[in-house]
Scaffold this active site. Structure first.
Site, PDB file in Angstrom:
ATOM      1  N   ALA A 186       0.849  -1.193   0.000  1.00 40.35           N
ATOM      2  CA  ALA A 186       0.000   0.000   0.000  1.00 40.35           C
ATOM      3  C   ALA A 186       0.880   1.237   0.000  1.00 40.35           C
ATOM      4  CB  ALA A 186      -0.915   0.014   1.217  1.00 40.35           C
ATOM      5  N   GLU A 187       0.431   2.281  -0.699  1.00 39.91           N
ATOM      6  CA  GLU A 187       1.238   3.491  -0.850  1.00 39.91           C
ATOM      7  C   GLU A 187       1.609   4.139   0.480  1.00 39.91           C
ATOM      8  OE1 GLU A 187      -2.103   4.198  -3.917  1.00 39.91           O
ATOM      9  OE2 GLU A 187      -1.616   2.595  -2.509  1.00 39.91           O
ATOM     10  N   ASN A 188       0.758   3.974   1.496  1.00 40.17           N
ATOM     11  CA  ASN A 188       1.024   4.643   2.766  1.00 40.17           C
ATOM     12  C   ASN A 188       2.148   3.990   3.569  1.00 40.17           C
ATOM     13  OD1 ASN A 188      -0.897   2.510   2.998  1.00 40.17           O
ATOM     14  ND2 ASN A 188      -1.444   3.194   5.035  1.00 40.17           N
TER      15      ASN A 188
END
Length: 217
Positions: free
Chosen positions: A45-47
């Site tokens: 996930a990008e986060n």
């Protein structure tokens, strides 16, 4: 089986053992529910999470463990928490094997528009631009039409996400591959005819003599 489940099941078959995969918000996140049991992969996930697991049972949510859309997730054994800069470095550096994204429109060139409708408030593009530009394989998972209107167009009328051709379009009606020659119809959905796909698609399709029905398992 509803349209979204058909799409998610078919996309799951594109994921191979050992891949590092990013799933977009909404429909793409359903793909994780239909992976073959013998596939061993990590979701990113990008986060800043590598090794996302399923949504936790009610009452077991951890506010510090979410996906990029803010949804609660779990972490699988071997998962890693990294900062957002490193996470985007993986994406922009071409280290992500595959991303699955939703779509508002795709055009005959294979260009995707998936982040905004003019005049509507949106939080921003997020990581969509980076994912389309950087992932080795970009699969768009979306329903074939919106309120009866085709979403596969001769040219996108909505703002593009990136100026790079995606790898595959999967809808409940068809699997379509953007190629140098145009959009090639590879499979039709369960109970769907080639003629129905052509009628529901505004863009011109390259239709081979034989088009198989998509497998879902």
């Amino acid at each position: 089986m509803n349209a979204k489940e058909v799409i998610a099941r078919r996309v799951a078959l594109e994921i191979e053992d050992g891949m590092l995969v990013n799933l977009g918000i909404g429909l793409p996140s359903m793909v994780a529910n239909f992976l073959p049991e013998d596939v061993d992969i990590f979701f990113q996930a990008e986060n800043g999470v590598i090794g996302l697991g399923a949504r936790p049972p009610e009452g077991m949510e951890d506010p510090d463990l979410t996906d990029a859309g803010g949804g609660f997730v779990t972490a699988v054994p071997g998962a890693a928490s990294i900062d957002s800069a490193m996470s985007f470095g993986l994406i922009r550096g071409g280290h992500l094997d595959m991303t699955v994204l939703g779509g508002l429109q795709v055009d005959e060139r294979g260009y995707l528009a998936n982040w905004m409708v003019p005049g509507k408030m949106v939080p921003g593009m997020g990581g969509a631009m980076d994912l389309v530009a950087g992932a080795k394989k970009v699969v768009v998972a979306m329903v074939h039409t919106a309120k009866g209107n085709p979403k596969i167009m001769p040219e996108c009328t909505l703002p593009l996400t990136a100026a790079r051709r995606i790898s595959l379009i999967v809808t409940e009606m068809a699997v379509i591959e953007p190629t140098d020659e145009g959009l090639a119809l590879r499979e039709v959905g369960p109970g769907v005819t080639v003629e129905q796909v052509v009628e529901a698609t505004a863009a011109k399709l390259i239709v081979p003599e034989t088009v198989p029905e998509m497998a879902l398992a």
